[in-house]
Design a protein around this motif. Sequence first.
Motif, PDB file in Angstrom:
ATOM      1  N   ASP A   1       0.827  -1.210   0.000  1.00  0.00           N
ATOM      2  CA  ASP A   1       0.000   0.000   0.000  1.00  0.00           C
ATOM      3  C   ASP A   1       0.862   1.260   0.000  1.00  0.00           C
ATOM      4  OD1 ASP A   1      -2.216  -1.632   0.032  1.00  0.00           O
ATOM      5  OD2 ASP A   1      -2.515  -1.484   2.213  1.00  0.00           O
ATOM      6  N   GLY A   2       1.947   1.218   0.756  1.00  0.00           N
ATOM      7  CA  GLY A   2       2.838   2.391   0.790  1.00  0.00           C
ATOM      8  C   GLY A   2       3.510   2.651  -0.540  1.00  0.00           C
ATOM      9  N   LEU A   3       3.958   1.584  -1.202  1.00  0.00           N
ATOM     10  CA  LEU A   3       4.588   1.753  -2.519  1.00  0.00           C
ATOM     11  C   LEU A   3       3.593   2.286  -3.537  1.00  0.00           C
ATOM     12  CD1 LEU A   3       6.751  -1.512  -2.711  1.00  0.00           C
ATOM     13  CD2 LEU A   3       7.567   0.834  -2.379  1.00  0.00           C
ATOM     14  N   ARG A   4       2.370   1.759  -3.474  1.00  0.00           N
ATOM     15  CA  ARG A   4       1.353   2.241  -4.412  1.00  0.00           C
ATOM     16  C   ARG A   4       1.065   3.725  -4.198  1.00  0.00           C
ATOM     17  NH1 ARG A   4      -2.425  -0.837  -3.014  1.00  0.00           N
ATOM     18  NH2 ARG A   4      -3.519   0.674  -1.697  1.00  0.00           N
ATOM     19  N   ASP A   5       0.930   4.109  -2.932  1.00  0.00           N
ATOM     20  CA  ASP A   5       0.661   5.529  -2.648  1.00  0.00           C
ATOM     21  C   ASP A   5       1.835   6.402  -3.072  1.00  0.00           C
ATOM     22  OD1 ASP A   5      -1.757   4.743  -1.614  1.00  0.00           O
ATOM     23  OD2 ASP A   5      -1.064   4.739   0.492  1.00  0.00           O
ATOM     24  N   SER A   6       3.056   5.871  -2.882  1.00  0.00           N
ATOM     25  CA  SER A   6       4.242   6.663  -3.284  1.00  0.00           C
ATOM     26  C   SER A   6       4.290   6.860  -4.790  1.00  0.00           C
ATOM     27  CB  SER A   6       5.519   5.942  -2.805  1.00  0.00           C
ATOM     28  OG  SER A   6       5.529   5.852  -1.395  1.00  0.00           O
ATOM     29  N   VAL A   7       3.996   5.812  -5.530  1.00  0.00           N
ATOM     30  CA  VAL A   7       3.998   5.914  -6.990  1.00  0.00           C
ATOM     31  C   VAL A   7       2.962   6.909  -7.463  1.00  0.00           C
ATOM     32  CG1 VAL A   7       3.557   4.635  -9.118  1.00  0.00           C
ATOM     33  CG2 VAL A   7       4.958   3.613  -7.332  1.00  0.00           C
ATOM     34  N   LEU A   8       1.740   6.802  -6.887  1.00  0.00           N
ATOM     35  CA  LEU A   8       0.674   7.710  -7.303  1.00  0.00           C
ATOM     36  C   LEU A   8       1.008   9.156  -6.959  1.00  0.00           C
ATOM     37  CD1 LEU A   8      -2.461   5.606  -6.249  1.00  0.00           C
ATOM     38  CD2 LEU A   8      -1.567   5.972  -8.550  1.00  0.00           C
ATOM     39  N   THR A   9       1.531   9.376  -5.740  1.00  0.00           N
ATOM     40  CA  THR A   9       1.862  10.746  -5.324  1.00  0.00           C
ATOM     41  C   THR A   9       2.989  11.328  -6.186  1.00  0.00           C
ATOM     42  OG1 THR A   9       1.202  10.212  -3.074  1.00  0.00           O
ATOM     43  CG2 THR A   9       2.562  12.170  -3.376  1.00  0.00           C
ATOM     44  N   PHE A  10       4.031  10.510  -6.432  1.00  0.00           N
ATOM     45  CA  PHE A  10       5.167  10.999  -7.223  1.00  0.00           C
ATOM     46  C   PHE A  10       4.737  11.298  -8.659  1.00  0.00           C
ATOM     47  CE2 PHE A  10       9.259  10.935  -9.308  1.00  0.00           C
ATOM     48  CZ  PHE A  10      10.092  11.516  -8.369  1.00  0.00           C
ATOM     49  N   SER A  11       3.855  10.455  -9.225  1.00  0.00           N
ATOM     50  CA  SER A  11       3.390  10.680 -10.604  1.00  0.00           C
ATOM     51  C   SER A  11       2.595  11.963 -10.712  1.00  0.00           C
ATOM     52  CB  SER A  11       2.530   9.488 -11.061  1.00  0.00           C
ATOM     53  OG  SER A  11       3.277   8.299 -11.041  1.00  0.00           O
ATOM     54  N   GLU A  12       1.826  12.277  -9.674  1.00  0.00           N
ATOM     55  CA  GLU A  12       1.030  13.503  -9.703  1.00  0.00           C
ATOM     56  C   GLU A  12       1.888  14.751  -9.550  1.00  0.00           C
ATOM     57  OE1 GLU A  12      -1.808  13.019  -6.646  1.00  0.00           O
ATOM     58  OE2 GLU A  12      -2.991  11.484  -7.692  1.00  0.00           O
ATOM     59  N   ASN A  13       2.927  14.666  -8.708  1.00  0.00           N
ATOM     60  CA  ASN A  13       3.750  15.850  -8.422  1.00  0.00           C
ATOM     61  C   ASN A  13       4.868  16.056  -9.444  1.00  0.00           C
ATOM     62  OD1 ASN A  13       2.224  16.370  -6.116  1.00  0.00           O
ATOM     63  ND2 ASN A  13       3.566  15.097  -4.815  1.00  0.00           N
ATOM     64  N   VAL A  14       5.295  14.997 -10.105  1.00  0.00           N
ATOM     65  CA  VAL A  14       6.390  15.109 -11.090  1.00  0.00           C
ATOM     66  C   VAL A  14       5.859  14.611 -12.421  1.00  0.00           C
ATOM     67  CG1 VAL A  14       8.778  14.495 -11.650  1.00  0.00           C
ATOM     68  CG2 VAL A  14       8.063  14.708  -9.259  1.00  0.00           C
ATOM     69  N   PRO A  15       5.358  15.476 -13.266  1.00  0.00           N
ATOM     70  CA  PRO A  15       4.804  15.056 -14.561  1.00  0.00           C
ATOM     71  C   PRO A  15       5.907  14.491 -15.457  1.00  0.00           C
ATOM     72  CG  PRO A  15       4.033  17.253 -13.971  1.00  0.00           C
ATOM     73  CD  PRO A  15       5.130  16.932 -13.030  1.00  0.00           C
ATOM     74  N   GLY A  16       5.547  13.509 -16.246  1.00  0.00           N
ATOM     75  CA  GLY A  16       6.472  12.932 -17.206  1.00  0.00           C
ATOM     76  C   GLY A  16       7.198  11.698 -16.694  1.00  0.00           C
TER      77      GLY A  16
END
Length: 284
Positions: A212-227
Amino acid sequence: MGQVLGLVQIDQSTVAIKETFGKFDEVLEPGCHFLPWCIGKQIAGYLSLRVKQLDVRCETKTKDNVFVTVVASVQYRALADKASDAFYKLSNTREQIQSYVFDVIRATVPKLNLDDAFEQKNDIAKAVEDELEKAMSAYGYEIVQTLIIDIEPDVHVKRAMNEINAAARLRVAASEKAEAEKILQIKKAEGEAESKYLAGVGIARQRQAIVDGLRDSVLTFSENVPGTTAKDIMDMVLVTQYFDTMKEIGASSKSSSVFIPHGPGAIRDVAAQIRDGLLQANTV
């Protein structure tokens, strides 16, 4: 002086047997009495009305051929209204009572086993009392009470009985001890099973939390760092965990020496190895 004047004093709980020229005349009650000795009046003797006790020891054999010594305690007293019979009919009251006790005990106990003799002490005492009451009432005596105060088997029999009792108690103790050990083993096994179950639940929750933590990290990072792609994010996470692991190994004083090939390009190699391992596991 009292004897000279013919005065006689009789104490309480005592009666006196009065004779005239050697023939029984009357029973004198407690108090002061006048006996003119000059005309043949005299005291033949005194009789106590108090309760007396006689302990009789009788050796006999039980039905199962065990010799025992039975101790009977007989309480008796002379009757005031039959004082003349009690004074004249018996020369030795104690021996007479003892003979009757012997006769009844040796007729009653041989019909009983040793254990039954101990259990039926009251019945033996009642048989002795009934026989004495019938016999001694004719002699002016009353049987107040009869008790069987002790039954003593032979010393070897007593030792054997104690050993049997001790063996039975040891057998019960061993059974109880085995049962207690069985319960301890069962409780220990149940505790270990519960412990392993809880450990498995904890590991499963830990892994679920990591996912769950990895999934949330991926989603958060994708939203904050486009591309950025999911692959880039996972590579960064793997590299971060790799350095955290290296830090823990170096900080722990109890860790053994670990040799890991390391170089400037090792980070990419580590990420590739981890990723390839995950892909192979998913394929299998």
